[in-house]
Motif scaffolding. Structure first.
Motif, PDB file in Angstrom:
ATOM      1  N   TYR A  38      35.346  41.836  16.122  1.00 26.47           N
ATOM      2  CA  TYR A  38      34.603  40.820  16.878  1.00 26.47           C
ATOM      3  C   TYR A  38      35.595  39.752  17.300  1.00 26.47           C
ATOM      4  CZ  TYR A  38      30.018  42.589  15.445  1.00 26.47           C
ATOM      5  OH  TYR A  38      28.914  43.356  15.254  1.00 26.47           O
ATOM      6  N   CYS A  39      35.429  39.226  18.511  1.00 25.23           N
ATOM      7  CA  CYS A  39      36.296  38.129  18.939  1.00 25.23           C
ATOM      8  C   CYS A  39      35.559  37.236  19.918  1.00 25.23           C
ATOM      9  CB  CYS A  39      37.591  38.653  19.580  1.00 25.23           C
ATOM     10  SG  CYS A  39      38.731  37.276  19.886  1.00 25.23           S
ATOM     11  N   ARG A  40      35.657  35.919  19.695  1.00 24.43           N
ATOM     12  CA  ARG A  40      34.993  34.974  20.604  1.00 24.43           C
ATOM     13  C   ARG A  40      35.897  34.575  21.756  1.00 24.43           C
ATOM     14  NH1 ARG A  40      34.801  29.789  16.392  1.00 24.43           N
ATOM     15  NH2 ARG A  40      37.051  29.537  16.194  1.00 24.43           N
ATOM     16  N   GLU A  41      37.140  35.074  21.760  1.00 26.88           N
ATOM     17  CA  GLU A  41      38.074  34.748  22.848  1.00 26.88           C
ATOM     18  C   GLU A  41      38.045  35.846  23.909  1.00 26.88           C
ATOM     19  OE1 GLU A  41      39.380  31.918  23.106  1.00 26.88           O
ATOM     20  OE2 GLU A  41      39.364  31.083  21.087  1.00 26.88           O
ATOM     21  N   ASN A  42      38.803  35.622  24.984  1.00 30.72           N
ATOM     22  CA  ASN A  42      38.678  36.539  26.126  1.00 30.72           C
ATOM     23  C   ASN A  42      40.034  36.830  26.783  1.00 30.72           C
ATOM     24  OD1 ASN A  42      36.648  38.046  27.389  1.00 30.72           O
ATOM     25  ND2 ASN A  42      36.659  36.682  29.170  1.00 30.72           N
ATOM     26  N   CYS A  43      41.070  36.996  25.969  1.00 36.92           N
ATOM     27  CA  CYS A  43      42.432  37.174  26.497  1.00 36.92           C
ATOM     28  C   CYS A  43      42.491  38.383  27.443  1.00 36.92           C
ATOM     29  CB  CYS A  43      43.419  37.364  25.356  1.00 36.92           C
ATOM     30  SG  CYS A  43      43.272  36.113  24.066  1.00 36.92           S
ATOM     31  N   ALA A  44      43.049  38.171  28.627  1.00 38.03           N
ATOM     32  CA  ALA A  44      43.070  39.230  29.646  1.00 38.03           C
ATOM     33  C   ALA A  44      43.870  40.442  29.209  1.00 38.03           C
ATOM     34  CB  ALA A  44      43.639  38.667  30.950  1.00 38.03           C
ATOM     35  N   TYR A  45      44.812  40.268  28.268  1.00 40.61           N
ATOM     36  CA  TYR A  45      45.705  41.355  27.857  1.00 40.61           C
ATOM     37  C   TYR A  45      45.198  42.118  26.636  1.00 40.61           C
ATOM     38  CZ  TYR A  45      46.922  37.074  25.358  1.00 40.61           C
ATOM     39  OH  TYR A  45      46.836  35.898  24.661  1.00 40.61           O
ATOM     40  N   CYS A  46      43.960  41.839  26.187  1.00 39.32           N
ATOM     41  CA  CYS A  46      43.511  42.423  24.921  1.00 39.32           C
ATOM     42  C   CYS A  46      42.181  43.158  25.053  1.00 39.32           C
ATOM     43  CB  CYS A  46      43.384  41.309  23.887  1.00 39.32           C
ATOM     44  SG  CYS A  46      42.764  41.900  22.295  1.00 39.32           S
ATOM     45  N   GLY A  47      42.134  44.357  24.506  1.00 34.72           N
ATOM     46  CA  GLY A  47      40.930  45.184  24.581  1.00 34.72           C
ATOM     47  C   GLY A  47      39.783  44.666  23.730  1.00 34.72           C
ATOM     48  N   MET A  48      40.048  43.717  22.850  1.00 37.88           N
ATOM     49  CA  MET A  48      38.972  43.199  21.982  1.00 37.88           C
ATOM     50  C   MET A  48      38.350  41.927  22.541  1.00 37.88           C
ATOM     51  SD  MET A  48      40.419  44.326  18.252  1.00 37.88           S
ATOM     52  CE  MET A  48      40.769  42.689  17.809  1.00 37.88           C
ATOM     53  N   ARG A  49      38.730  41.536  23.767  1.00 43.82           N
ATOM     54  CA  ARG A  49      38.169  40.330  24.403  1.00 43.82           C
ATOM     55  C   ARG A  49      36.642  40.415  24.431  1.00 43.82           C
ATOM     56  NH1 ARG A  49      37.926  40.511  30.192  1.00 43.82           N
ATOM     57  NH2 ARG A  49      39.152  38.587  30.269  1.00 43.82           N
ATOM     58  N   ARG A  50      36.020  39.271  24.382  1.00 47.18           N
ATOM     59  CA  ARG A  50      34.555  39.257  24.228  1.00 47.18           C
ATOM     60  C   ARG A  50      33.833  39.925  25.395  1.00 47.18           C
ATOM     61  NH1 ARG A  50      35.544  33.657  25.357  1.00 47.18           N
ATOM     62  NH2 ARG A  50      34.870  33.247  27.492  1.00 47.18           N
ATOM     63  N   ALA A  84      42.294  40.039  12.218  1.00 49.78           N
ATOM     64  CA  ALA A  84      40.984  40.217  12.853  1.00 49.78           C
ATOM     65  C   ALA A  84      41.002  39.552  14.215  1.00 49.78           C
ATOM     66  CB  ALA A  84      39.885  39.581  12.002  1.00 49.78           C
ATOM     67  N   GLY A  85      39.989  39.848  15.038  1.00 49.58           N
ATOM     68  CA  GLY A  85      39.754  39.027  16.219  1.00 49.58           C
ATOM     69  C   GLY A  85      39.374  37.635  15.736  1.00 49.58           C
ATOM     70  N   GLU A  86      39.160  36.719  16.678  1.00 50.70           N
ATOM     71  CA  GLU A  86      38.804  35.354  16.245  1.00 50.70           C
ATOM     72  C   GLU A  86      37.322  35.354  15.863  1.00 50.70           C
ATOM     73  OE1 GLU A  86      40.891  32.026  18.189  1.00 50.70           O
ATOM     74  OE2 GLU A  86      38.871  31.194  18.427  1.00 50.70           O
ATOM     75  N   ASP A  87      37.053  35.507  14.584  1.00 51.66           N
ATOM     76  CA  ASP A  87      35.708  35.796  14.088  1.00 51.66           C
ATOM     77  C   ASP A  87      35.463  35.031  12.778  1.00 51.66           C
ATOM     78  OD1 ASP A  87      33.300  36.894  13.325  1.00 51.66           O
ATOM     79  OD2 ASP A  87      34.130  38.871  12.848  1.00 51.66           O
ATOM     80  N   ALA A 144      44.157  33.079  27.614  1.00 51.06           N
ATOM     81  CA  ALA A 144      44.535  33.053  26.196  1.00 51.06           C
ATOM     82  C   ALA A 144      43.724  31.948  25.501  1.00 51.06           C
ATOM     83  CB  ALA A 144      46.039  32.824  26.084  1.00 51.06           C
ATOM     84  N   PRO A 145      43.634  31.976  24.165  1.00 46.35           N
ATOM     85  CA  PRO A 145      42.722  31.052  23.464  1.00 46.35           C
ATOM     86  C   PRO A 145      42.980  29.573  23.753  1.00 46.35           C
ATOM     87  CG  PRO A 145      43.504  32.760  21.990  1.00 46.35           C
ATOM     88  CD  PRO A 145      44.310  32.890  23.251  1.00 46.35           C
ATOM     89  N   GLY A 146      41.937  28.859  24.153  1.00 48.18           N
ATOM     90  CA  GLY A 146      42.039  27.422  24.409  1.00 48.18           C
ATOM     91  C   GLY A 146      43.095  27.131  25.456  1.00 48.18           C
TER      92      GLY A 146
HETATM   93  S1  SF4 Z   1      44.371  38.665  21.521  1.00 44.19           S
HETATM   94 FE1  SF4 Z   1      43.256  37.978  19.677  1.00 44.19          FE
HETATM   95  S2  SF4 Z   1      42.129  36.156  20.378  1.00 44.19           S
HETATM   96 FE2  SF4 Z   1      42.709  37.265  22.236  1.00 44.19          FE
HETATM   97  S3  SF4 Z   1      40.940  38.601  22.697  1.00 44.19           S
HETATM   98 FE3  SF4 Z   1      42.392  39.803  21.441  1.00 44.19          FE
HETATM   99  S4  SF4 Z   1      41.709  39.584  19.347  1.00 44.19           S
HETATM  100 FE4  SF4 Z   1      40.741  37.949  20.574  1.00 44.19          FE
END
Ligand code: SF4
Length: 344
Positions: free
Chosen positions: A50-62, A96-99, A162-164
């Motif tokens: 789970y992740c509350r962030e939305n980084c364009a380079y990451c498959g786990m983005r919200r 973990a993702g930001e969770d 990227a976050p914040g």
């Molecule tokens: S890089 Fe980290 S903070 Fe960003 S979307 Fe992926 S898991 Fe979330």
């Protein structure tokens, strides 16, 4: 902390051929002078995607709705790490993702159990959290916080979601270091539009931060992300940045990241020849691991066998000293020294 006078030049970061080999050799010599032939060996467990962030380079983005999200069971992970961890492992990184829910429900109880039952050093990589959670994590027994800034210019940072903001991220790094954490950061090489000037700026920024380590990761275009159609990082540039980082900071712990093997067939071992002194075995249970999609499902998983084989092939040995112990003024844990003598 030891800071060398070396400053990487932009042309150096795109070297190849024999001049590149000479740069990497200098980095390898600097690593051996400081750390000998020992390589820190840690395990990673990926406890929530789970992740509350939305980084364009990451498959786990919200915004990635295609991903099955999970939170691991802390008792299952504790059992695995207490009874089945490879003997060469001295430290564990809980990631973990930001969770924040996973931090409370999984990470904190897991750290408490590990501190009670094992001599393992504990690192966490959990994103930007509240001061209250940082304090609870530290009280539970984690000592190393991994907070990557990824890209060193504020405009690109914002564009990549990227976050914040970059300034906030750096504030958290300073605040963590100020409250006693050993902080490791990280940067990505090969993001769309990134050239040597941008990379030199990221390295320069890393050198100004209160860090004990820093990673360099090649950009691998992630499935179901806005950057899915991009090109993967140039492996040579990635390795040159690792070598430059080592020459800048001979005392830092620099990991060989598993994605190096996706950037170059021999990338991981080349990383060990260009200044890396930390390897990570992935101990996330297989049924969870496939959904921890930092870039794509087809990750290069570093198993115990692959990690130990890479170390041995480079004429290196698993460190008899844990990472956390090294950060605590070089004190070696006797149980770890014994474990390593068995493993080697
Ligand atoms: S890089 Fe980290 S903070 Fe960003 S979307 Fe992926 S898991 Fe979330």
């Amino acid at each position: 902390m030891f800071r060398s006078r070396y400053v990487p030049s932009e042309p150096e970061l795109s070297l190849n051929g024999s001049v590149q080999a000479a740069l990497h050799e200098r980095a390898a010599v600097a690593t051996r002078e400081r750390f000998g032939r020992g390589i820190f060996v840690r395990a990673v467990v990926e406890v929530s995607n789970y992740c509350r962030e939305n980084c364009a380079y990451c498959g786990m983005r919200r915004d990635n709705r295609t991903l099955a999200r999970y939170r691991a069971n802390h008792e299952q992970l504790a059992g695995l790490l207490i009874h089945h961890r490879p003997e060469s492992v001295t430290d564990v990184n809980i990631q973990a993702g930001e969770d924040p829910v996973a931090v409370r429900d999984v990470v904190l109880p897991l750290i408490r159990t590990l501190r009670r039952e094992t001599p393992l050093g504990v690192s966490v990589c959990l994103g930007t959290l509240s001061q209250e959670l940082y304090t609870e994590l530290q009280a539970a027994g984690a000592t190393i916080y991994i907070m990557k800034f990824e890209i060193g210019d504020a405009a690109s940072y914002e564009k990549l979601e990227a976050p914040g903001t970059l300034a906030e991220r750096l504030r958290h790094i300073h605040s963590l270091a100020g409250s006693g954490w050993k902080v490791s950061s990280g940067l990505i090489v090969g993001l769309p539009g990134q050239g040597p000037a941008n990379l030199a700026a990221s390295l320069k920024l890393a050198g100004t931060l209160p860090l004990h380590g820093c990673s360099v990761s090649p950009f691998i275009p992630g499935e179901d992300t806005p950057l899915a159609g991009g090109a993967a990082a140039n492996a040579n540039w990635t390795l040159n940045c690792m070598a430059a980082l080592r020459l800048m900071r001979p005392d830092w712990v620099i990991p060989a990241v598993s994605a190096l093997n996706l950037a170059d067939r021999d990338g991981y071992r080349r990383g060990l020849r260009a200044g890396a002194n930390l390897v990570t075995m992935n101990l996330t249970p297989g049924d969870l691991r496939r959904d921890y999609v930092i870039y794509k499902r087809d990750r290069f998983i570093m198993t115990e066998e692959r990690v130990l084989s890479a170390i041995a092939s480079e004429g290196l040995t698993p460190s008899s000293r844990g990472l956390s112990a090294y950060y605590r003024n070089g004190v070696s844990h006797p149980a770890m020294a014994q474990a390593v003598s068995v493993a080697t």
